[in-house]
Enzyme design. Structure first.
Site, PDB file in Angstrom:
ATOM      1  N   LEU A  11       0.812  -1.227   0.000  1.00  0.00           N
ATOM      2  CA  LEU A  11       0.000   0.000   0.000  1.00  0.00           C
ATOM      3  C   LEU A  11       0.842   1.272   0.000  1.00  0.00           C
ATOM      4  O   LEU A  11       0.534   2.236   0.699  1.00  0.00           O
ATOM      5  CB  LEU A  11      -0.973  -0.005   1.183  1.00  0.00           C
ATOM      6  CG  LEU A  11      -2.105  -1.023   1.065  1.00  0.00           C
ATOM      7  CD1 LEU A  11      -2.980  -1.007   2.317  1.00  0.00           C
ATOM      8  CD2 LEU A  11      -2.965  -0.770  -0.174  1.00  0.00           C
ATOM      9  N   MET A  14       1.133   3.905  -5.183  1.00  0.00           N
ATOM     10  CA  MET A  14       0.659   3.219  -6.395  1.00  0.00           C
ATOM     11  C   MET A  14      -0.342   2.118  -6.030  1.00  0.00           C
ATOM     12  O   MET A  14      -1.371   1.965  -6.690  1.00  0.00           O
ATOM     13  CB  MET A  14       1.834   2.607  -7.164  1.00  0.00           C
ATOM     14  CG  MET A  14       2.726   3.594  -7.868  1.00  0.00           C
ATOM     15  SD  MET A  14       1.922   4.440  -9.247  1.00  0.00           S
ATOM     16  CE  MET A  14       1.919   3.154 -10.508  1.00  0.00           C
ATOM     17  N   GLY A  15      -0.027   1.344  -4.995  1.00  0.00           N
ATOM     18  CA  GLY A  15      -0.918   0.269  -4.563  1.00  0.00           C
ATOM     19  C   GLY A  15      -2.248   0.825  -4.075  1.00  0.00           C
ATOM     20  O   GLY A  15      -3.318   0.303  -4.410  1.00  0.00           O
ATOM     21  N   ASN A 103       7.994  -2.654 -10.936  1.00  0.00           N
ATOM     22  CA  ASN A 103       8.966  -2.533 -12.025  1.00  0.00           C
ATOM     23  C   ASN A 103      10.006  -3.635 -11.932  1.00  0.00           C
ATOM     24  O   ASN A 103      11.202  -3.374 -11.812  1.00  0.00           O
ATOM     25  CB  ASN A 103       9.668  -1.180 -11.944  1.00  0.00           C
ATOM     26  CG  ASN A 103       9.031  -0.178 -12.888  1.00  0.00           C
ATOM     27  OD1 ASN A 103       8.469  -0.554 -13.923  1.00  0.00           O
ATOM     28  ND2 ASN A 103       9.101   1.082 -12.531  1.00  0.00           N
ATOM     29  N   SER A 129       2.001   1.750 -16.068  1.00  0.00           N
ATOM     30  CA  SER A 129       2.573   3.088 -16.214  1.00  0.00           C
ATOM     31  C   SER A 129       1.492   4.151 -16.155  1.00  0.00           C
ATOM     32  O   SER A 129       0.383   3.960 -16.635  1.00  0.00           O
ATOM     33  CB  SER A 129       3.311   3.239 -17.546  1.00  0.00           C
ATOM     34  OG  SER A 129       3.706   4.592 -17.699  1.00  0.00           O
ATOM     35  N   GLY A 130       1.863   5.269 -15.580  1.00  0.00           N
ATOM     36  CA  GLY A 130       0.943   6.403 -15.508  1.00  0.00           C
ATOM     37  C   GLY A 130       1.169   7.200 -14.239  1.00  0.00           C
ATOM     38  O   GLY A 130       0.489   8.190 -13.993  1.00  0.00           O
ATOM     39  N   LYS A 184       7.331  -2.860 -20.519  1.00  0.00           N
ATOM     40  CA  LYS A 184       7.384  -1.737 -19.562  1.00  0.00           C
ATOM     41  C   LYS A 184       8.813  -1.190 -19.466  1.00  0.00           C
ATOM     42  O   LYS A 184       9.009   0.029 -19.366  1.00  0.00           O
ATOM     43  CB  LYS A 184       6.881  -2.190 -18.192  1.00  0.00           C
ATOM     44  CG  LYS A 184       7.018  -1.154 -17.078  1.00  0.00           C
ATOM     45  CD  LYS A 184       6.106   0.053 -17.300  1.00  0.00           C
ATOM     46  CE  LYS A 184       6.479   1.297 -16.497  1.00  0.00           C
ATOM     47  NZ  LYS A 184       6.609   1.152 -15.061  1.00  0.00           N
ATOM     48  N   HIS A 187       9.406   0.895 -22.470  1.00  0.00           N
ATOM     49  CA  HIS A 187       8.641   2.126 -22.220  1.00  0.00           C
ATOM     50  C   HIS A 187       9.475   3.095 -21.382  1.00  0.00           C
ATOM     51  O   HIS A 187       9.610   4.276 -21.713  1.00  0.00           O
ATOM     52  CB  HIS A 187       7.331   1.762 -21.513  1.00  0.00           C
ATOM     53  CG  HIS A 187       6.611   2.906 -20.870  1.00  0.00           C
ATOM     54  ND1 HIS A 187       7.067   3.522 -19.724  1.00  0.00           N
ATOM     55  CD2 HIS A 187       5.481   3.565 -21.210  1.00  0.00           C
ATOM     56  CE1 HIS A 187       6.255   4.513 -19.393  1.00  0.00           C
ATOM     57  NE2 HIS A 187       5.278   4.554 -20.286  1.00  0.00           N
ATOM     58  N   ASN A 188      10.059   2.600 -20.313  1.00  0.00           N
ATOM     59  CA  ASN A 188      10.847   3.472 -19.439  1.00  0.00           C
ATOM     60  C   ASN A 188      12.102   3.984 -20.134  1.00  0.00           C
ATOM     61  O   ASN A 188      12.518   5.117 -19.903  1.00  0.00           O
ATOM     62  CB  ASN A 188      11.214   2.734 -18.153  1.00  0.00           C
ATOM     63  CG  ASN A 188      10.033   2.615 -17.210  1.00  0.00           C
ATOM     64  OD1 ASN A 188       8.886   2.691 -17.635  1.00  0.00           O
ATOM     65  ND2 ASN A 188      10.297   2.437 -15.939  1.00  0.00           N
ATOM     66  N   GLU A 191      11.034   6.728 -22.243  1.00  0.00           N
ATOM     67  CA  GLU A 191      10.737   7.835 -21.308  1.00  0.00           C
ATOM     68  C   GLU A 191      12.024   8.594 -20.944  1.00  0.00           C
ATOM     69  O   GLU A 191      12.062   9.827 -20.977  1.00  0.00           O
ATOM     70  CB  GLU A 191      10.075   7.228 -20.075  1.00  0.00           C
ATOM     71  CG  GLU A 191       9.750   8.164 -18.942  1.00  0.00           C
ATOM     72  CD  GLU A 191       9.196   7.372 -17.745  1.00  0.00           C
ATOM     73  OE1 GLU A 191       8.248   6.583 -17.927  1.00  0.00           O
ATOM     74  OE2 GLU A 191       9.718   7.542 -16.632  1.00  0.00           O
TER      75      GLU A 191
HETATM   76  P1  2AM Z   1       5.886  -1.482   3.987  1.00  0.00           P
HETATM   77  O1  2AM Z   1       4.849  -0.397   3.989  1.00  0.00           O
HETATM   78  O2  2AM Z   1       5.666  -2.482   5.046  1.00  0.00           O
HETATM   79  O3  2AM Z   1       7.291  -0.954   3.929  1.00  0.00           O
HETATM   80  C1  2AM Z   1       6.660  -0.176  -1.456  1.00  0.00           C
HETATM   81  O4  2AM Z   1       7.887  -0.142  -0.786  1.00  0.00           O
HETATM   82  C2  2AM Z   1       5.760  -1.221  -0.844  1.00  0.00           C
HETATM   83  O5  2AM Z   1       6.422  -2.492  -0.827  1.00  0.00           O
HETATM   84  C3  2AM Z   1       5.364  -0.930   0.584  1.00  0.00           C
HETATM   85  O6  2AM Z   1       3.996  -1.224   0.707  1.00  0.00           O
HETATM   86  C4  2AM Z   1       6.226  -1.886   1.400  1.00  0.00           C
HETATM   87  O7  2AM Z   1       5.669  -2.300   2.610  1.00  0.00           O
HETATM   88  C5  2AM Z   1       6.283  -3.055   0.461  1.00  0.00           C
HETATM   89  N1  2AM Z   1       7.403  -3.967   0.737  1.00  0.00           N
HETATM   90  C6  2AM Z   1       8.708  -3.704   0.610  1.00  0.00           C
HETATM   91  N2  2AM Z   1       9.444  -4.784   0.918  1.00  0.00           N
HETATM   92  C7  2AM Z   1       8.570  -5.771   1.273  1.00  0.00           C
HETATM   93  C8  2AM Z   1       8.699  -7.121   1.672  1.00  0.00           C
HETATM   94  N3  2AM Z   1       9.898  -7.701   1.766  1.00  0.00           N
HETATM   95  N4  2AM Z   1       7.569  -7.827   1.949  1.00  0.00           N
HETATM   96  C9  2AM Z   1       6.359  -7.228   1.845  1.00  0.00           C
HETATM   97  N5  2AM Z   1       6.163  -5.964   1.453  1.00  0.00           N
HETATM   98  C10 2AM Z   1       7.244  -5.238   1.159  1.00  0.00           C
END
Ligand code: 2AM
Length: 467
Positions: A11, A14-15, A103, A129-130, A184, A187-188, A191
């Protein structure tokens, strides 16, 4: 008991935005994040009132989904994806589908597709992308992996994707294995190239005219019309018009001249080098960011390394606009050429016309001229390079003289334009029926007895190098 359609894991913004987008389109969504605080904040904030539920662990996440399950990972690319897959697997069943929207490198994705297949789970690498806004309002989505799994999730991806003018979603099956993440990545790379070209155009207006930011904004706005219109031109015009909240100076005046990266441009260049495909504008853009990071060296060198004394004359904005467009087309041409070469080498099932369609809206490199590649006649879309597309004949004809003038002026007055110059060299190489590689062959044979091919008969020959 819930019977949700899809789960989003991870979350960060982007999530969050993808989950909101899914819920807005009527999907029942479960969300999960490694750290619960982020989930709580999301549920109490943006997710309020949406058809979203939170899972405290992956067991609860799996239990909340209808079968076969669809799980969308939106976590940091790299080992986090593998860690999560390991944690998720005990809660999944054969037939379930896991999508990776991060990515990830396409080779990692291919490995994950195979690893998950052994466990009976379908893994899709999904390029998204966006940016943050796109994730919320409609991104361009590039899924790849097992086709049957894609067919199951395609309606959900279509619902949340950006739409073209005729209402078609900017998503489609890219191909098998890591195809989605490969597209993708390219694309980058494009970009990177286009961003660098825009930065150089800005620099020429600045150094040539001393043109202030607001006036520059109008120039970029002017260029952002007709088939040249693009998202990156649009945001560049907008950025130039913005002022800093603290000092009221033009925002660019308070931003340092060093650019970071997450490595996807480098990946594109590396893949291109491996496949033997020239992508000079993209590589120049990657290197220009590296040069930007040599700030201390640049500052030290500035008074020491001599250059021309005169400042450049005012840039001819009409000429610069045409030069910029051709250089931009060259960057896309290199990306599409890389896609064609990857298809020949690896048989992903990539279709350049479908990719142009998927890139038409939603993504960072969306651009009006992509329409011409979608609707190109079959004969011309077989052309090996989009610069040969009939749709671009007029732009190429007027752009080449403009690009030549722009690059030579920049060189004369000491303004570095690695992107524009690389596009021009690419263009001039393509139009050279004869290049001086005969001398390279001779040199290789001279010192290394590598042999050379002759113009007048087949076979491998050696030169008269002995005294
Ligand atoms: P977090 O909020 O617990 O850090 C972008 O970094 C997303 O990836 C975040 O939601 C982050 O969770 C998650 N993330 C990064 N490493 C992770 C891992 N090893 N296992 C689960 N989520 C991970």
């Amino acid at each position: 008991m819930y019977d949700n359609d899809i789960a989003v894991v991870g979350l960060a913004v982007m999530g969050q935005n993808l989950a909101l987008n899914m819920a807005r389109h009527g999907l029942g969504v479960t969300v999960y994040n490694r750290t619960w605080e982020k989930t709580e904040a999301f549920m109490a904030g943006p997710a309020q009132g949406a058809s979203i539920i939170a899972a405290m662990d992956l067991k609860a996440l799996a239990a909340s989904l209808k079968k076969p399950r669809a799980v969308f990972l939106m976590v940091k690319a790299g080992s986090a994806v593998d860690d999560l897959l390991d944690e998720l697997l005990p809660w999944l069943e054969p037939g379930d589908i896991v999508m990776d929207g991060g990515n990830s490198h396409f080779e990692d994705t291919t490995a994950r597709v195979l690893r998950m297949r052994d466990k009976g789970v379908s893994f899709l690498g999904v390029g998204v992308s966006g940016g943050e806004k796109g994730a919320l309002l409609g991104p361009s989505i590039m899924p790849g992996g097992p086709r049957q799994a894609w067919e199951r999730v395609a309606p959900m991806l279509a619902a949340i994707a950006a739409k073209t003018g005729d209402g078609r979603p900017c998503t489609g099956y890219m191909g098998r294995d890591g195809a989605g993440h490969f597209v993708k990545m390219v694309h980058n790379g494009i970009e990177y190239g286009v961003m660098q070209l825009l930065a150089e155009a800005h620099d020429l207006l600045l150094r040539g005219h001393g043109m202030e930011a607001r006036a520059q904004s109008e120039v970029f706005d002017e260029w952002n019309a007709g088939s040249q219109a693009s998202f990156l031109l649009e945001i560049t015009a907008d950025i130039l018009a913005r002022r800093d909240a603290l000092t009221d100076a033009p925002i660019l005046d308070v931003i340092t001249d060093t650019a970071g990266s997450k490595g996807t441009g480098l990946w594109t260049s590396r893949s291109a080098l491996t496949l033997g495909v020239p992508v000079p504008t993209i590589t120049a853009a990657v290197e220009a960011r590296m040069l930007s990071n040599l700030r201390d060296l640049r500052r030290m060198s500035a008074p020491l390394l001599p250059g021309p004394r005169e400042t450049p004359p005012p840039a001819d904005r009409e000429c610069l606009g045409r030069a910029l467009f051709l250089a931009t087309l060259a960057a896309y041409a290199q990306g599409f050429a890389l896609i064609r070469a990857a298809e020949e080498a690896w048989g992903f099932g990539l279709d350049t016309s479908e990719i142009a369609r998927v890139w038409r809206e939603g993504c960072i490199i969306r651009a009006a001229f992509l329409d011409d590649l979608v609707h190109d006649s079959p004969a011309r879309s077989d052309a090996h390079n989009i610069l040969l597309s009939s749709a671009f004949d007029a732009h190429v004809a007027s752009g080449q003289a403009a690009l030549r003038r722009t690059v030579s002026q920049a060189a004369n007055f000491g303004v570095p334009v690695p992107g524009l110059a690389s596009s021009l060299a690419y263009y001039d190489s393509l139009r050279s029926a004869r290049l001086p590689a005969n001398l390279i062959q001779a040199q290789r044979d001279y010192f290394g007895a590598h042999g050379f091919e002759r113009t007048d008969m087949p076979g491998v020959f050696h030169g008269p190098w002995e005294e």
